[in-house]
Design a protein around this motif. Structure first.
Motif, PDB file in Angstrom:
ATOM      1  N   SER A  83      -8.890  -2.292  -1.441  1.00  0.00           N
ATOM      2  CA  SER A  83      -8.013  -2.766  -0.373  1.00  0.00           C
ATOM      3  C   SER A  83      -8.848  -3.569   0.614  1.00  0.00           C
ATOM      4  O   SER A  83     -10.060  -3.738   0.423  1.00  0.00           O
ATOM      5  CB  SER A  83      -7.289  -1.610   0.320  1.00  0.00           C
ATOM      6  OG  SER A  83      -6.251  -2.138   1.151  1.00  0.00           O
ATOM      7  N   GLU A 126       0.825  -1.212   0.000  1.00  0.00           N
ATOM      8  CA  GLU A 126       0.000   0.000   0.000  1.00  0.00           C
ATOM      9  C   GLU A 126       0.856   1.257   0.000  1.00  0.00           C
ATOM     10  O   GLU A 126       0.568   2.222  -0.721  1.00  0.00           O
ATOM     11  CB  GLU A 126      -0.930   0.009   1.208  1.00  0.00           C
ATOM     12  CG  GLU A 126      -2.118  -0.900   1.076  1.00  0.00           C
ATOM     13  CD  GLU A 126      -3.077  -0.759   2.236  1.00  0.00           C
ATOM     14  OE1 GLU A 126      -4.274  -1.019   2.043  1.00  0.00           O
ATOM     15  OE2 GLU A 126      -2.646  -0.371   3.348  1.00  0.00           O
ATOM     16  N   GLY A 171       0.874   3.934  -2.990  1.00  0.00           N
ATOM     17  CA  GLY A 171       0.552   5.337  -2.774  1.00  0.00           C
ATOM     18  C   GLY A 171       1.615   6.254  -3.351  1.00  0.00           C
ATOM     19  O   GLY A 171       1.306   7.264  -4.010  1.00  0.00           O
ATOM     20  N   LEU A 191      -2.407   5.210   0.870  1.00  0.00           N
ATOM     21  CA  LEU A 191      -2.716   5.299  -0.552  1.00  0.00           C
ATOM     22  C   LEU A 191      -2.813   6.740  -1.033  1.00  0.00           C
ATOM     23  O   LEU A 191      -2.763   7.003  -2.238  1.00  0.00           O
ATOM     24  CB  LEU A 191      -4.028   4.577  -0.846  1.00  0.00           C
ATOM     25  CG  LEU A 191      -4.010   3.055  -0.672  1.00  0.00           C
ATOM     26  CD1 LEU A 191      -5.420   2.483  -0.834  1.00  0.00           C
ATOM     27  CD2 LEU A 191      -3.072   2.399  -1.684  1.00  0.00           C
ATOM     28  N   ILE A 226      -9.659   1.462  -6.907  1.00  0.00           N
ATOM     29  CA  ILE A 226      -8.762   0.813  -5.946  1.00  0.00           C
ATOM     30  C   ILE A 226      -9.556  -0.029  -4.950  1.00  0.00           C
ATOM     31  O   ILE A 226     -10.549   0.430  -4.378  1.00  0.00           O
ATOM     32  CB  ILE A 226      -7.907   1.851  -5.198  1.00  0.00           C
ATOM     33  CG1 ILE A 226      -7.102   2.699  -6.191  1.00  0.00           C
ATOM     34  CG2 ILE A 226      -6.962   1.164  -4.214  1.00  0.00           C
ATOM     35  CD1 ILE A 226      -6.263   3.785  -5.551  1.00  0.00           C
TER      36      ILE A 226
END
Length: 373
Positions: A76, A54, A58, A98, A74
């Protein structure tokens, strides 16, 4: 690249960039991110459990000037079992890493046991998911699962989730009926690692290559899933070249061609010929085993080793048994005590205890490093 609907959220590309393999540096992540954009991919899948993925993603997103930030969808994840307060904190950390104010898709990472689903439906998890959406931090919620089909079915029918991530593979189609049901209800469906976990098809055996001619095994596996309407297929890339096939298939979402259908039939026929009367047809009638031996799954690995020469993959998966917690099976074939309860249940009259013993002898090896299931 063509896109497909994904639950109630934004459409996603036919292929998804999985970020669990670009973990060496931000530069590596930026390279695969650029390649994904060039291939037409718009969907990124990551998780706090993927080490620095992550954070690297980012940074790579902030460096990426060739693609508008709103290009990317996105996803997650959060592990189940968190308290409400801890879940709030971890979701905010995801957004911070991110560098985005809102997450398109939040998945519960591994609804593999009943207690995981209960947490999401009636426990702190339910409260957390409600807060994540109502606060504007998340657009929609879903789940991934390595659990049993009945557990996945219960999760899909709960009306709690808008999408799911499942192990859907050409060489292991057991969950396809669940995927078809989910798609019919308007849920998004993402196939987890159809290349690596589908048989290490990025490095297939010579036998499987011959079985699939004139197609590459991985191309055939991807087309098998796309033709069945699966929303998106994950590709774990460590270098830009890992996305080349996805770019080639960017528009290939239609029905299987006659040649593709024939290649699938040929591969199936050759597997059956090599296994002969020892071919396990995965009907599940042998279950339950009093010692909790996952008979069909173990014999599936034997099928692949003998039927397509995928011994290395079968050994890799077999030797994770008992070493991956709830992410994989807990008992290998050595737990069989030859009680014989499975024998009268098998409609094909397989000598199951003998086949399990052979499976253990063939596949037992030194354990290898596990990445992610």
């Amino acid at each position: 690249m063509k896109t497909r609907a994904f639950g109630s959220g934004r459409p996603v590309s036919l292929f998804t960039l999985g970020t669990m393999r670009a973990l060496n540096s931000v530069a590596q992540m930026a390279e695969v991110l650029d390649a994904a954009a060039a291939a037409g991919i718009n969907h990124l899948e990551t998780a706090p459990a993927y080490g620095p993925a992550e954070r690297f993603l980012g940074e790579a997103l902030r460096q990426n000037s060739r693609t508008d930030s709103d290009h990317w969808v996105i996803t997650s994840k959060l592990l189940p079992g968190l308290s409400f307060e801890e879940g709030q904190r971890r979701l905010d950390q995801i957004l911070e890493r991110l560098g985005c104010p809102q997450l398109d898709n939040l998945a519960i990472h591994g609804i593999n046991r009943e207690e995981h689903l209960d947490w999401a439906l009636v426990g702190d998890g339910s409260r957390l998911l409600n807060w994540a959406v109502s606060s504007g931090r998340v657009s929609q919620v879903g789940f991934s699962s390595h659990g049993s089909n009945p557990l996945i079915d219960r999760a899909l029918r709960s009306q709690r989730f808008s999408f799911c991530s499942l192990h859907l593979h050409w060489l292991d189609p057991q969950r396809l009926p669940l995927a078809r049901w989910a798609l019919a209800q308007g849920l998004g469906v993402m196939a987890i690692s159809p290349a690596d976990k589908g048989g290490r098809l990025q490095a297939p055996s010579p036998t499987l290559v011959d079985d699939c001619t004139p197609f590459a095994p991985l191309e055939l596996a991807y087309r098998f899933l796309l033709a069945r309407g699966i929303s998106t297929l994950t590709v774990g890339a460590s270098v830009a070249g890992d996305l080349q096939l996805a770019a080639t298939l960017a528009q290939e979402d239609g029905p299987l061609s006659q040649a593709e259908q024939q290649a699938l039939v040929t591969a199936e026929r050759r597997r059956q010929e090599r296994l002969g009367q020892e071919h396990c047809k995965q009907c599940q009638a042998c279950l339950p085993c009093p010692n909790e031996v996952p008979i069909p799954e173990l014999l599936r690995l034997r099928n692949l080793a003998i039927g397509h020469g995928l011994t290395e993959f079968a050994q890799e998966r077999y030797n994770l048994i008992g070493r991956a917690g709830h992410w994989w099976e807990e008992h290998d074939a050595s737990a069989c005590e030859r009680c014989g309860e499975c024998l009268p249940r098998c409609p094909h009259h397989l000598p199951i205890p003998d086949l399990l013993a052979d499976t253990h002898q063939r596949l037992k090896a030194s354990p290898r490093r596990r990445l992610w299931s």
